[in-house]
Design a protein around this motif. Structure first.
Motif, PDB file in Angstrom:
ATOM      1  N   ARG A 230       0.822  -1.210   0.000  1.00 15.98           N
ATOM      2  CA  ARG A 230       0.000   0.000   0.000  1.00 15.98           C
ATOM      3  C   ARG A 230       0.857   1.261   0.000  1.00 15.98           C
ATOM      4  O   ARG A 230       0.533   2.244  -0.676  1.00 15.98           O
ATOM      5  N   ILE A 231       1.964   1.237   0.745  1.00 20.59           N
ATOM      6  CA  ILE A 231       2.827   2.419   0.828  1.00 20.59           C
ATOM      7  C   ILE A 231       3.934   2.378  -0.228  1.00 20.59           C
ATOM      8  O   ILE A 231       4.861   3.183  -0.196  1.00 20.59           O
ATOM      9  N   TYR A 232       3.838   1.428  -1.153  1.00 20.25           N
ATOM     10  CA  TYR A 232       4.763   1.285  -2.277  1.00 20.25           C
ATOM     11  C   TYR A 232       6.195   1.003  -1.820  1.00 20.25           C
ATOM     12  O   TYR A 232       7.148   1.658  -2.211  1.00 20.25           O
TER      13      TYR A 232
ATOM     14  N   ASP B 119      10.488   8.145   3.392  1.00 18.95           N
ATOM     15  CA  ASP B 119       9.209   8.867   3.434  1.00 18.95           C
ATOM     16  C   ASP B 119       8.030   7.897   3.370  1.00 18.95           C
ATOM     17  O   ASP B 119       7.019   8.080   4.062  1.00 18.95           O
ATOM     18  N   ARG B 120       8.137   6.875   2.545  1.00 18.21           N
ATOM     19  CA  ARG B 120       7.048   5.901   2.423  1.00 18.21           C
ATOM     20  C   ARG B 120       6.894   5.072   3.692  1.00 18.21           C
ATOM     21  O   ARG B 120       5.771   4.754   4.108  1.00 18.21           O
ATOM     22  N   LEU B 121       8.009   4.713   4.302  1.00 24.29           N
ATOM     23  CA  LEU B 121       7.942   3.927   5.537  1.00 24.29           C
ATOM     24  C   LEU B 121       7.214   4.694   6.638  1.00 24.29           C
ATOM     25  O   LEU B 121       6.570   4.093   7.507  1.00 24.29           O
ATOM     26  N   ALA B 122       7.303   6.020   6.602  1.00 29.07           N
ATOM     27  CA  ALA B 122       6.618   6.839   7.612  1.00 29.07           C
ATOM     28  C   ALA B 122       5.104   6.716   7.504  1.00 29.07           C
ATOM     29  O   ALA B 122       4.380   7.029   8.459  1.00 29.07           O
ATOM     30  N   ASP B 123       4.604   6.251   6.357  1.00 31.37           N
ATOM     31  CA  ASP B 123       3.158   6.094   6.159  1.00 31.37           C
ATOM     32  C   ASP B 123       2.649   4.720   6.592  1.00 31.37           C
ATOM     33  O   ASP B 123       1.450   4.440   6.481  1.00 31.37           O
ATOM     34  N   PHE B 124       3.549   3.860   7.065  1.00 33.73           N
ATOM     35  CA  PHE B 124       3.141   2.521   7.499  1.00 33.73           C
ATOM     36  C   PHE B 124       2.166   2.624   8.669  1.00 33.73           C
ATOM     37  O   PHE B 124       2.410   3.340   9.638  1.00 33.73           O
ATOM     38  N   ALA B 125       1.044   1.911   8.568  1.00 35.71           N
ATOM     39  CA  ALA B 125       0.018   1.944   9.620  1.00 35.71           C
ATOM     40  C   ALA B 125      -0.310   0.517  10.048  1.00 35.71           C
ATOM     41  O   ALA B 125      -0.986  -0.221   9.324  1.00 35.71           O
TER      42      ALA B 125
END
Length: 204
Positions: A74-76, A94-100
Motif C-alpha cells: 500500500r505504501i509502495y 518517506d514511504r515507511l513513515a506512512d506505514f500503519a
C-alpha cells in the motif's frame, strides 16, 4: 546525493572542458554506498518474516505475514526491487513513515469466528519499520575528504605496502585525524584504493 539519487549516480559536465570530471573511483564508491543502504533496508524489513517462517507453525502467522506485505504494498515498498527501480533512499524513508499497523487485519479463529491476537504480533511491526528507517538514515555520513586523501596518496618517502596496511589497522575511532565526525561506513567507502606502480584509477 547517495540518499537523494533515484538511479545510478553519474555526473554531468555543463562545459566543453572534457578533462573536468571526478575520478571514476569516487562515483563507484558513491554507488556502492547507495547499494549498501538498499541492502540494509531490504534485509531489516524482511528479517522478521524469515524468522516467522523458520520458527512458527501457527496458522495465524500466515495472515499476519500477508497483512504486513499488503501494508508494505500500500505504501509502495513491496515488491521491494520493483518499487526501488526509480526511487531514492529518501523516497523509501518517506514511504515507511506512512506505514500503519492498524491496517493489518487480525487472524479470525474459524472455530469461534472471532479475531485473535497472533503470536507474530509480538514482533511489533511499527517498531521494526522505525528501526529500518533509523538505521538507514544514520548509516552513511558521506565521503570523507581526509580519508580519501590518505588512501590516495603515499606519505612522502613512504612504502606503498606499509602505508596500505597501516590504514587497514583496527582503530577505536574511524574519524581519527579527520575534520568531520563519521563512523566506519564513511571510512570504508572513502577508501580510494591502493596505489600501485602504474597508479590508481583515482589518480587519473
Amino acid at each position: 546525493v547517495v540518499y537523494g539519487a533515484e538511479e545510478h549516480i553519474t555526473e554531468r559536465n555543463p562545459t566543453r572542458i572534457y578533462r573536468m570530471h571526478l575520478p571514476p573511483r569516487i562515483l563507484q564508491q558513491l554507488n556502492a554506498a547507495r547499494g549498501r543502504l538498499r541492502t540494509i533496508a531490504h534485509k531489516d524489513l524482511f528479517a522478521r518474516i524469515a524468522f516467522v517462517f523458520k520458527q512458527s507453525q501457527a496458522p495465524c502467522c500466515e495472515r499476519t505475514v500477508f497483512e504486513f506485505l499488503r501494508e508494505l504494498q500500500r505504501i509502495y515498498v513491496w515488491p521491494f526491487e520493483e518499487c526501488m527501480k526509480r526511487s531514492s533512499i529518501d523516497d523509501l524513508i518517506d514511504r515507511l513513515a506512512d506505514f500503519a499497523e492498524k491496517n493489518m487485519r487480525k487472524y479470525v479463529d474459524p472455530k469461534t469466528d472471532t479475531p485473535v491476537d497472533c503470536v507474530c504480533y509480538a514482533a511489533d511491526w511499527i517498531t521494526i519499520i522505525e528501526h529500518v528507517a533509523t538505521r538507514v538514515l544514520g548509516y552513511f555520513n558521506g565521503l570523507c575528504l581526509d580519508c580519501m586523501n590518505k588512501t590516495k596518496n603515499l606519505r612522502p618517502g613512504g612504502d606503498q605496502d606499509t602505508d596500505y596496511w597501516e590504514y587497514m589497522d583496527h582503530r577505536d575511532r574511524w574519524d581519527l585525524g579527520c575534520r568531520i565526525t563519521h563512523a566506519e561506513p564513511t571510512w570504508y567507502f572513502s577508501f580510494m584504493g591502493r596505489r600501485e606502480k602504474k597508479g590508481l584509477i583515482a589518480d587519473h
